[in-house]
Design an enzyme around this catalytic site. Sequence first.
Site, PDB file in Angstrom:
ATOM      1  N   SER A  38       0.824  -1.209   0.000  1.00 59.29           N
ATOM      2  CA  SER A  38       0.000   0.000   0.000  1.00 59.29           C
ATOM      3  C   SER A  38       0.856   1.256   0.000  1.00 59.29           C
ATOM      4  O   SER A  38       0.585   2.220  -0.723  1.00 59.29           O
ATOM      5  CB  SER A  38      -0.928   0.004   1.219  1.00 59.29           C
ATOM      6  OG  SER A  38      -1.819  -1.084   1.182  1.00 59.29           O
ATOM      7  N   SER A  96     -12.115   2.312   0.300  1.00 61.93           N
ATOM      8  CA  SER A  96     -11.559   3.622   0.642  1.00 61.93           C
ATOM      9  C   SER A  96     -10.519   4.072  -0.377  1.00 61.93           C
ATOM     10  O   SER A  96     -10.102   5.231  -0.379  1.00 61.93           O
ATOM     11  CB  SER A  96     -10.943   3.592   2.041  1.00 61.93           C
ATOM     12  OG  SER A  96      -9.813   2.739   2.090  1.00 61.93           O
ATOM     13  N   ASP A 153      -8.136  -6.392   6.046  1.00 66.68           N
ATOM     14  CA  ASP A 153      -7.204  -7.335   5.418  1.00 66.68           C
ATOM     15  C   ASP A 153      -6.829  -8.468   6.370  1.00 66.68           C
ATOM     16  O   ASP A 153      -6.373  -9.529   5.928  1.00 66.68           O
ATOM     17  CB  ASP A 153      -5.929  -6.616   4.966  1.00 66.68           C
ATOM     18  CG  ASP A 153      -6.111  -5.905   3.635  1.00 66.68           C
ATOM     19  OD1 ASP A 153      -7.142  -6.145   2.964  1.00 66.68           O
ATOM     20  OD2 ASP A 153      -5.237  -5.104   3.259  1.00 66.68           O
ATOM     21  N   ARG A 158     -14.581 -12.883   0.196  1.00 66.87           N
ATOM     22  CA  ARG A 158     -13.746 -13.406   1.264  1.00 66.87           C
ATOM     23  C   ARG A 158     -14.551 -13.990   2.430  1.00 66.87           C
ATOM     24  O   ARG A 158     -14.103 -14.937   3.076  1.00 66.87           O
ATOM     25  CB  ARG A 158     -12.774 -12.317   1.752  1.00 66.87           C
ATOM     26  CG  ARG A 158     -11.647 -12.078   0.755  1.00 66.87           C
ATOM     27  CD  ARG A 158     -10.727 -10.939   1.135  1.00 66.87           C
ATOM     28  NE  ARG A 158      -9.489 -11.008   0.348  1.00 66.87           N
ATOM     29  CZ  ARG A 158      -8.567 -10.060   0.345  1.00 66.87           C
ATOM     30  NH1 ARG A 158      -8.725  -8.955   1.068  1.00 66.87           N
ATOM     31  NH2 ARG A 158      -7.473 -10.204  -0.385  1.00 66.87           N
ATOM     32  N   LYS A 197       1.093 -11.829  -5.510  1.00 68.21           N
ATOM     33  CA  LYS A 197       0.411 -10.529  -5.580  1.00 68.21           C
ATOM     34  C   LYS A 197       0.991  -9.565  -4.563  1.00 68.21           C
ATOM     35  O   LYS A 197       1.113  -8.361  -4.842  1.00 68.21           O
ATOM     36  CB  LYS A 197      -1.088 -10.726  -5.358  1.00 68.21           C
ATOM     37  CG  LYS A 197      -1.886  -9.439  -5.414  1.00 68.21           C
ATOM     38  CD  LYS A 197      -3.372  -9.723  -5.307  1.00 68.21           C
ATOM     39  CE  LYS A 197      -4.175  -8.435  -5.233  1.00 68.21           C
ATOM     40  NZ  LYS A 197      -4.075  -7.627  -6.461  1.00 68.21           N
TER      41      LYS A 197
END
Length: 474
Positions: free
Chosen positions: A25, A206, A356, A387, A459
């Site tokens: 991030s 967000s 997360d 998820r 990823k």
Amino acid sequence: MKNTYAVRPFDGPIDIQVTVPGSKSITNRALLLGALARGESVLNGVGMSDDSKVFMEALTELGFDIVTSHKNNGAVSVKISGTGGDIPVKSARVYVGAAGTAARFLTAMLALSDGCYVVDAAEQMKKRPIRELIEALETMGAFFEFTEESYAFPFTVYGKKYPDNPQKNRDRQNESSSDEKSDAPNKSITNENNTGIIPLNIDRSSQFLSALLLCGPMVEEGFRVKLTGKRQARSYVEITEKMMTEFGYKADETGIKTGDEDVYEILPDRGYEGREYDVEPDVSAACYFYALAAINGGKACVEGVHPDSTQGDLKFLDILEKMGCKVYDEKAGMIVEKEPENKLHGIEINMSDFSDQTMTIAAIAPFAESPVKVTGVSHIRGQESDRISAIVTELNRIGVRVEEYEDGFKVWPYESDRVSNSDYGATLTYNDHRMAMSFATLGTSIDGVVIDNPGCCAKTFEDFFDVLDSLYQK
């Protein structure tokens, strides 16, 4: 990497110290800020995840000069030459892969530019939400033509300042003939009630707000964003605000947020300056190793993670502490410790602001002495996988009792000391890196857990399973 990974339980309590990549991030925010800044930036400790590689490749396609170098200690440094808010290449095809930050941040950057771009994405990203961001960008004057589904990748975006922007031509026609009204689906409006405020809903991500704020200085006249949804979880937006000021954005006395908690302001004629910037270790990645100590007993230290981290996932350590772990900071990094004979406590927790780690909590929940209930995470149904559904399905697969809610789930303790999934086949990961890493964590205390498609971890953490393998030798 092999198609499956058979996880081995640890023989007893652990005592480990690990290094994790730089935060994805923070890396991707720093890449964008470096590109938009005036002058050169050097980013140290960059996390070379698939998402960040896709981001750098896209910036290179857009004409930015990026040089990557590897240090003796294995750390990666990236030098990027910023152009002060201008995109060097005015027409290009850009691929954003399955990277949420690259997809949202680059879409905003291209939409506020003076160019015209074709943007495509991986099938996974085509299904993830972006409509709310595109609608806000249309409000600001960008124009989108969608190739497949409306308000989804792929599309062509005509920048707000692009000379032949179809929206500008339509506006001119409307001005010359006030009786005519366009029924085109991409009609732009100036702002909400002509007040200069852009309405935006971030209930599903967000990143929509972060994208507008990060790229905001490209709009010389400035603007305001008014949040219209219900979501109050904005820890990643706070990272965005902090990094903007670190790269030289000069806010007023109240910061980027106005007196209204739901209104954010980009002031006129502001910009970024190139700088040297150190990327923090990825706390999201660190939490998998902290979870190992929570379910196996013993001690886990992650190098470079400290209480002053800006990352919201640090709240996971607060949860571990409430569940009975000891958490403290030392020079090398923060440590989680638990006596092997002590059971974890059950807990009820709203995880909206650090979602997360929802899967990591799910992986340790079966080892608690009473149920663990998670709420506030309905938005994770629209991420790399659904998820919530994936958690419930895969915990059921290995014999765990779990109840599904629209915005979360409840996990009960094991009814026996050992449960094996050997009769149920491999744990599916749904091409979702966090499912793979979380259920691998669970497998270090349960016989027979096999992870399907472990390579999806590239990823964010390509070497995760190599690091996990190395821990059995300690």
